[in-house]
Scaffold this active site. Structure first.
Site, mmCIF file in Angstrom:
data_model
loop_
_atom_site.group_PDB
_atom_site.id
_atom_site.type_symbol
_atom_site.label_atom_id
_atom_site.label_comp_id
_atom_site.label_asym_id
_atom_site.label_seq_id
_atom_site.Cartn_x
_atom_site.Cartn_y
_atom_site.Cartn_z
ATOM 1 N N ARG A 19 -1.847 -10.827 -10.383
ATOM 2 C CA ARG A 19 -3.048 -10.146 -10.888
ATOM 3 C C ARG A 19 -3.117 -10.194 -12.412
ATOM 4 O O ARG A 19 -3.936 -9.498 -13.014
ATOM 5 C CB ARG A 19 -3.069 -8.694 -10.400
ATOM 6 C CG ARG A 19 -3.466 -8.574 -8.937
ATOM 7 C CD ARG A 19 -3.597 -7.128 -8.519
ATOM 8 N NE ARG A 19 -4.164 -7.025 -7.174
ATOM 9 C CZ ARG A 19 -4.204 -5.900 -6.467
ATOM 10 N NH1 ARG A 19 -3.707 -4.784 -6.968
ATOM 11 N NH2 ARG A 19 -4.748 -5.879 -5.271
ATOM 12 N N GLU A 31 -1.809 -15.344 -1.940
ATOM 13 C CA GLU A 31 -2.425 -14.969 -0.661
ATOM 14 C C GLU A 31 -1.709 -15.640 0.513
ATOM 15 O O GLU A 31 -1.536 -15.038 1.564
ATOM 16 C CB GLU A 31 -3.928 -15.323 -0.639
ATOM 17 C CG GLU A 31 -4.797 -14.410 -1.483
ATOM 18 C CD GLU A 31 -4.786 -12.951 -1.018
ATOM 19 O OE1 GLU A 31 -4.368 -12.680 0.123
ATOM 20 O OE2 GLU A 31 -5.173 -12.076 -1.815
ATOM 21 N N LEU A 74 11.414 -17.039 3.194
ATOM 22 C CA LEU A 74 10.081 -16.463 3.422
ATOM 23 C C LEU A 74 9.619 -16.664 4.864
ATOM 24 O O LEU A 74 8.776 -15.932 5.361
ATOM 25 C CB LEU A 74 9.042 -17.110 2.492
ATOM 26 C CG LEU A 74 8.677 -16.401 1.195
ATOM 27 C CD1 LEU A 74 7.588 -17.174 0.465
ATOM 28 C CD2 LEU A 74 8.200 -14.977 1.437
ATOM 29 N N GLY A 75 10.170 -17.697 5.519
ATOM 30 C CA GLY A 75 9.795 -17.964 6.910
ATOM 31 C C GLY A 75 8.443 -18.651 7.034
ATOM 32 O O GLY A 75 7.766 -18.908 6.036
ATOM 33 N N TYR A 114 -10.478 -15.504 5.390
ATOM 34 C CA TYR A 114 -9.995 -14.412 4.547
ATOM 35 C C TYR A 114 -9.533 -14.942 3.183
ATOM 36 O O TYR A 114 -9.953 -14.461 2.128
ATOM 37 C CB TYR A 114 -8.836 -13.640 5.223
ATOM 38 C CG TYR A 114 -8.125 -12.778 4.206
ATOM 39 C CD1 TYR A 114 -8.693 -11.588 3.772
ATOM 40 C CD2 TYR A 114 -6.935 -13.206 3.609
ATOM 41 C CE1 TYR A 114 -8.090 -10.820 2.787
ATOM 42 C CE2 TYR A 114 -6.322 -12.445 2.623
ATOM 43 C CZ TYR A 114 -6.907 -11.253 2.214
ATOM 44 O OH TYR A 114 -6.320 -10.518 1.232
ATOM 45 N N ASP A 132 -9.621 -8.782 6.268
ATOM 46 C CA ASP A 132 -8.317 -8.783 6.941
ATOM 47 C C ASP A 132 -8.183 -7.469 7.719
ATOM 48 O O ASP A 132 -9.150 -6.709 7.828
ATOM 49 C CB ASP A 132 -7.174 -8.966 5.932
ATOM 50 C CG ASP A 132 -7.047 -7.768 4.991
ATOM 51 O OD1 ASP A 132 -7.932 -6.894 5.015
ATOM 52 O OD2 ASP A 132 -6.052 -7.715 4.247
ATOM 53 N N CYS A 193 -6.474 10.931 3.537
ATOM 54 C CA CYS A 193 -7.903 11.123 3.247
ATOM 55 C C CYS A 193 -8.126 12.057 2.056
ATOM 56 O O CYS A 193 -9.101 11.903 1.325
ATOM 57 C CB CYS A 193 -8.616 11.651 4.472
ATOM 58 S SG CYS A 193 -8.439 10.549 5.870
ATOM 59 N N CYS A 202 -17.142 8.741 4.255
ATOM 60 C CA CYS A 202 -16.430 8.266 5.438
ATOM 61 C C CYS A 202 -16.794 9.105 6.671
ATOM 62 O O CYS A 202 -16.466 10.286 6.760
ATOM 63 C CB CYS A 202 -14.928 8.330 5.183
ATOM 64 S SG CYS A 202 -13.984 7.771 6.597
HETATM 65 S S1 SF4 Z 1 -11.652 5.609 4.266
HETATM 66 FE FE1 SF4 Z 1 -11.921 7.447 5.511
HETATM 67 S S2 SF4 Z 1 -10.224 7.398 6.942
HETATM 68 FE FE2 SF4 Z 1 -9.707 5.995 5.289
HETATM 69 S S3 SF4 Z 1 -8.506 7.273 3.878
HETATM 70 FE FE3 SF4 Z 1 -10.652 7.297 3.192
HETATM 71 S S4 SF4 Z 1 -11.457 9.146 4.139
HETATM 72 FE FE4 SF4 Z 1 -9.599 8.678 5.222
#
Ligand code: SF4
Length: 338
Positions: A19, A31, A74-75, A114, A132, A193, A202
């Site tokens: 990065r 990646e 690393l395989g 991806y 992903d 969360c 969310c």
């Molecule tokens: S995206 Fe939703 S489920 Fe995931 S950590 Fe945040 S609040 Fe929690």
């Protein structure tokens, strides 16, 4: 949501050697290395690799044995072989300069949607999703998607959602923000969360279903039966029923249905017992092999709103003859709860 995620990424992103700049060659190598390996394990390999082959041309000129040598430990050596082949293609067809379009990058050996999406967004700031497992999980929770993420059609749906979300925003910070969020906050089993920068948006968090989603049930194989297995509780009691005739006759077991999602489990349960059931969380997935069949048990915790026949305390359960498969499930639940 996008602004919150991008700001969080800019302030909290993890520092990795790949990065340090936006060199597509470095991003590509990292990646590929990260595909089957943890970031911590990849760092020394990446640094050694880039030090030995600082440019694509030098990698293309090396022997495959030299590349393998750096990959040792690393395989999944096919990755190293593909990297070497791709470096030679880039050296010959693109004069050693990494291609810049998504389609060109996708056509290279060992690069899937991806990786192509990650390179285009991080190196070139193109609005390409990089989908992903982390992104599938986050999006399922964010939008309360109850579709099975193991299915291609669900992955396509999520890719379309991310493509729309990206438009007009810094795709590099957005995609890498999702990567870091999935690795550190929106983790598979215990999402944090309360620390999440996008929790206001969310839907799973709002309805307390973040530990249920995503639904990830792989294709059913021959002789493998997929069950949703319910740890159904009422206060400190667990629901166990005595098996009728058939496999495990007379033993006590948990209720399980051959369903594709815990929400269908609830429907079937409520139809059978006429008592409402609420879902609490996804506990784990457990495989149990019998002589003639394998059970893939996708274990979820549900709670009853009222008592029902067949509820037992843990002390009482110790006295019951219980199938080994479901004893494993109960132990996993208790361990998870502790
Ligand atoms: S995206 Fe939703 S489920 Fe995931 S950590 Fe945040 S609040 Fe929690």
């Amino acid at each position: 949501m996008q602004k919150n995620l991008i700001r969080w990424y800019q302030e909290n992103h993890r520092d990795f050697p790949w990065r340090q700049n936006e060199n597509p060659y470095f991003i590509w190598i990292s990646e590929i290395m990260l595909q089957q390996t943890t970031t911590e394990a990849v760092i020394p390999y990446f640094e050694r690799f880039i030090k030995t082959f600082p440019t694509i041309q030098q990698l293309a000129d090396a022997s495959l044995e030299d590349v393998y040598k750096l990959w040792e430990g690393l395989g999944y050596y096919r990755r190293a072989k593909h990297i070497h082949e791709t470096a030679q293609i880039i050296a010959e067809q693109y004069h050693g300069v990494f291609p810049t379009t998504y389609q060109e990058i996708l056509s290279l050996k060992g690069i899937g949607p991806y990786t192509a999406g990650a390179i285009c967004s991080i190196a070139y700031h193109q609005s390409t999703p990089a989908i992903d497992g982390n992104v599938l999980r986050i999006m399922s929770r964010l939008y309360l998607l109850k579709d099975n993420i193991a299915l291609t059609k669900t992955q396509k749906k999520i890719s379309d959602i991310v493509a729309k979300l990206l438009t007009g925003y810094d795709s590099s910070a957005f995609n890498q923000g999702l990567m870091d969020l999935g690795a550190t906050i929106c983790r598979p089993l215990q999402p944090r969360c309360e620390q999440c920068p996008i929790s206001d948006f969310c839907l799973a968090f709002k309805s307390n279903q973040q530990k249920v989603l995503p639904i990830n049930i792989k294709n059913i194989k021959h002789k493998e039966i997929h069950y949703i297995t319910g740890i159904i509780t009422y206060q400190d009691q667990f629901l166990f029923i005595q098996n009728p005739a058939g496999l495990l006759e007379n033993l006590y077991g948990l209720i399980q249905y051959e369903q594709e999602s815990p929400y269908r489990f609830i429907e079937e349960f409520e139809q059978q017992y006429e008592i409402p059931l609420s879902i609490v969380s996804h506990i784990t997935d457990i495989k149990h092999v019998f002589t003639h069949r394998t059970w893939q048990m996708h274990v979820y915790h549900f709670v009853l709103s009222q008592p029902i026949d067949g509820l037992y305390t843990l002390e009482e359960i110790n006295q019951l003859p219980i199938s080994t498969a479901h004893l494993k499930v109960l132990k996993a639940f208790l361990k998870n709860r502790d």
